[in-house]
Design a protein around this motif. Structure first.
Motif, short mmCIF file in Angstrom:
data_model
loop_
_atom_site.label_atom_id
_atom_site.label_comp_id
_atom_site.label_asym_id
_atom_site.label_seq_id
_atom_site.Cartn_x
_atom_site.Cartn_y
_atom_site.Cartn_z
N GLN A 112 -8.16 2.47 -3.58
CA GLN A 112 -7.26 2.28 -4.72
C GLN A 112 -5.83 1.96 -4.29
O GLN A 112 -5.08 1.38 -5.08
CB GLN A 112 -7.28 3.53 -5.61
CG GLN A 112 -8.61 3.74 -6.31
CD GLN A 112 -8.64 4.99 -7.17
OE1 GLN A 112 -7.63 5.69 -7.32
NE2 GLN A 112 -9.81 5.30 -7.73
N ASP A 161 -5.32 0.01 -1.71
CA ASP A 161 -5.49 -1.23 -0.95
C ASP A 161 -5.43 -1.00 0.56
O ASP A 161 -4.74 -1.71 1.29
CB ASP A 161 -4.43 -2.26 -1.36
CG ASP A 161 -4.81 -3.67 -0.90
OD1 ASP A 161 -6.02 -3.92 -0.70
OD2 ASP A 161 -3.91 -4.51 -0.73
N ARG A 173 1.80 6.67 -7.31
CA ARG A 173 0.57 7.07 -7.97
C ARG A 173 0.87 7.78 -9.29
O ARG A 173 1.85 8.52 -9.41
CB ARG A 173 -0.24 8.02 -7.09
CG ARG A 173 -0.67 7.45 -5.76
CD ARG A 173 -1.57 6.26 -5.91
NE ARG A 173 -2.92 6.64 -6.35
CZ ARG A 173 -3.85 5.77 -6.69
NH1 ARG A 173 -3.56 4.47 -6.71
NH2 ARG A 173 -5.04 6.16 -7.04
N TYR A 211 -9.82 6.95 -2.70
CA TYR A 211 -8.36 6.86 -2.83
C TYR A 211 -7.80 5.72 -1.97
O TYR A 211 -6.94 4.95 -2.43
CB TYR A 211 -7.74 8.19 -2.41
CG TYR A 211 -6.27 8.13 -2.11
CD1 TYR A 211 -5.33 8.05 -3.12
CD2 TYR A 211 -5.81 8.13 -0.78
CE1 TYR A 211 -3.97 7.99 -2.84
CE2 TYR A 211 -4.46 8.08 -0.49
CZ TYR A 211 -3.55 8.00 -1.52
OH TYR A 211 -2.21 7.92 -1.23
N TYR A 252 -10.01 7.69 -11.25
CA TYR A 252 -8.69 7.44 -10.65
C TYR A 252 -8.23 8.67 -9.86
O TYR A 252 -8.34 9.80 -10.34
CB TYR A 252 -7.68 7.12 -11.75
CG TYR A 252 -6.29 6.81 -11.24
CD1 TYR A 252 -5.96 5.52 -10.81
CD2 TYR A 252 -5.30 7.79 -11.19
CE1 TYR A 252 -4.68 5.23 -10.36
CE2 TYR A 252 -4.03 7.51 -10.74
CZ TYR A 252 -3.72 6.22 -10.31
OH TYR A 252 -2.46 5.93 -9.85
N SER A 257 0.83 -1.20 0.00
CA SER A 257 0.00 0.00 0.00
C SER A 257 0.87 1.26 0.00
O SER A 257 0.58 2.22 -0.72
CB SER A 257 -0.93 0.00 1.22
OG SER A 257 -1.68 1.19 1.28
#
Length: 410
Positions: free
Chosen positions: A265, A267, A139, A262, A233, A132
């Protein structure tokens, strides 16, 4: 692959053990009928002892001996006919053993494919947190994320007249880049057309012009436009905008909603669940983020380990006094009118203070305060609304009409 080998071996061993037991037809070194005989003989001895102690009478003893003797004869006949197997069907046991083994193996595979994750490697907590953190650090930028999705189609309902006005607005903003009113109109209308890139560029300029005066809502709206431009995204720039919004107002609802997105996304379903669950319980049922949260939060809760989570009830509450309710209030006694309207006004006022609202809702609140005779509060709300809607003339006209009706417009 190791998992499947171990699972298959365990299923095979268990199936063999169960199968051998069924085929053998007995436990220990004697057929089942032999154990029955021993039990019946012990029961005959118990009858004789009970008769000797006077626990049972002679007639009862004879009746019990006769019944036990009948069972002894039946067990002896079964022992003679069955031999070493005690009469247990060997072939039937084999068939049952094979069928049970097949069901056990196939059922185990089916259950795992339904609730497990075939082919998924083991992920200890430490590994998941490390991954993570890596996902956070790596990103995609806003431009990279935009390049991966097709451009959003233009709003098909846009008329030629509107497009002409938009062209004029763009030219005006180009010539007057520090005009907040023009920039605000441009950001909103570009988003309405579906050009989210142009919209968030205009919103970014608004924040630049405002500088330190930029609010949490300004940053939250910037993040929303960026996320819309990437098809959902949350890029590194959008995350930065969300953080800026939450630094200014940790309870900003849109920023908290997108923060939960977020976190999913990257995890971190545990953090996403806590964020969304708190926001869901604090929000009104008609808040725009409630429906998308309710659609996904049960899955998020399951991934976060909250296996017993249940959705909170969706309690419908009125947003405030409507025009019809205000008209009905005029026919009530002063006490009844005060009681009815004040209860509605309190809820509406609290919501507008914490979550904001439309111009119609602000106008409704001003009218209600005017009916209550609370002109000072109505005037304060009108003053706040003037600041809030100063850059949207259409909304300002709605609120001003309500202020005039309440007698507080200057």
């Amino acid at each position: 692959m190791v998992f499947w080998i171990v699972s298959g071996a365990l299923a095979l061993v268990v199936s063999v053990i169960i199968g051998l037991t069924l085929m053998r037809g007995r436990v220990g070194d004697k057929p089942p009928a032999a154990y029955d005989l021993q039990v019946y003989r012990d029961q005959l001895k118990e009858v004789d002892r009970d008769l000797a102690r006077g626990v049972i009478g002679t007639e009862d003893a004879e009746r019990m001996r006769a019944e036990i003797s009948r069972r002894v004869l039946a067990a002896d006949a079964q022992l003679q006919d069955g031999g070493e197997t005690g009469g247990q069907p060997g072939r039937g046991g084999l068939i049952v053993a094979v069928a049970l083994g097949a069901v056990l193996a196939a059922g185990s595979v089916w259950v795992y494919t339904e609730i497990g994750a075939p082919g998924y490697r083991d992920l200890p907590l430490k590994t998941r947190i490390a991954e993570s953190d890596a996902a956070r650090a790596n990103r995609l930028s806003q431009s990279e994320a935009e390049s991966r999705v097709p451009p959003a189609p233009m709003n098909p309902n846009a008329t030629e007249e509107f497009l002409t006005l938009m062209a004029q607005l763009r030219e005006t903003v180009k010539n007057r880049p520090d005009d907040l009113r023009g920039l605000t109109l441009l950001a909103r209308n570009e988003a309405g057309l579906g050009d989210y890139i142009a919209a968030y560029n205009a919103q970014s300029r608004i924040i630049e012009v405002k500088g330190d005066e930029a609010s949490a809502s300004d940053y939250a709206y910037l993040a929303e436009l960026m996320i819309s431009a990437t098809g959902g995204y949350v890029s590194s720039e959008a995350e930065s905008a969300l953080r800026s919004a939450l630094e200014r107002d940790p309870r900003n609802p849109p920023a908290r909603y997108y923060l939960g997105l977020y976190l999913m996304q990257v995890d971190r379903p545990d953090a996403a669940f806590r964020t969304w669950d708190a926001l869901l319980r604090e929000s009104r049922p008609d808040a725009p983020w409630v429906a998308p949260i309710r659609e996904r939060i049960e899955e998020v809760a399951w991934r976060a380990g909250e296996t017993e989570y249940t959705l909170p009830p969706l309690e419908g509450t009125a947003p405030g006094p409507t025009a019809e309710e205000m008209a009905a209030a005029q026919d009530m006694s002063p006490e009844e009118r005060q009681q009815m309207i004040r209860g509605m006004v309190t809820g509406l006022s609290e919501r507008l203070a914490t979550e904001g609202g439309t111009a119609e809702e602000w106008a409704r609140l001003i009218r209600a305060l005017g009916v209550l005779g609370d002109t000072d509060q109505a005037r304060a709300i009108w003053s706040e609304a003037q600041t809030l809607f100063s850059e949207t003339p259409e909304d300002m006209a709605i609120v001003q009409e309500a202020a005039e009706a309440a007698g507080v417009a200057q």
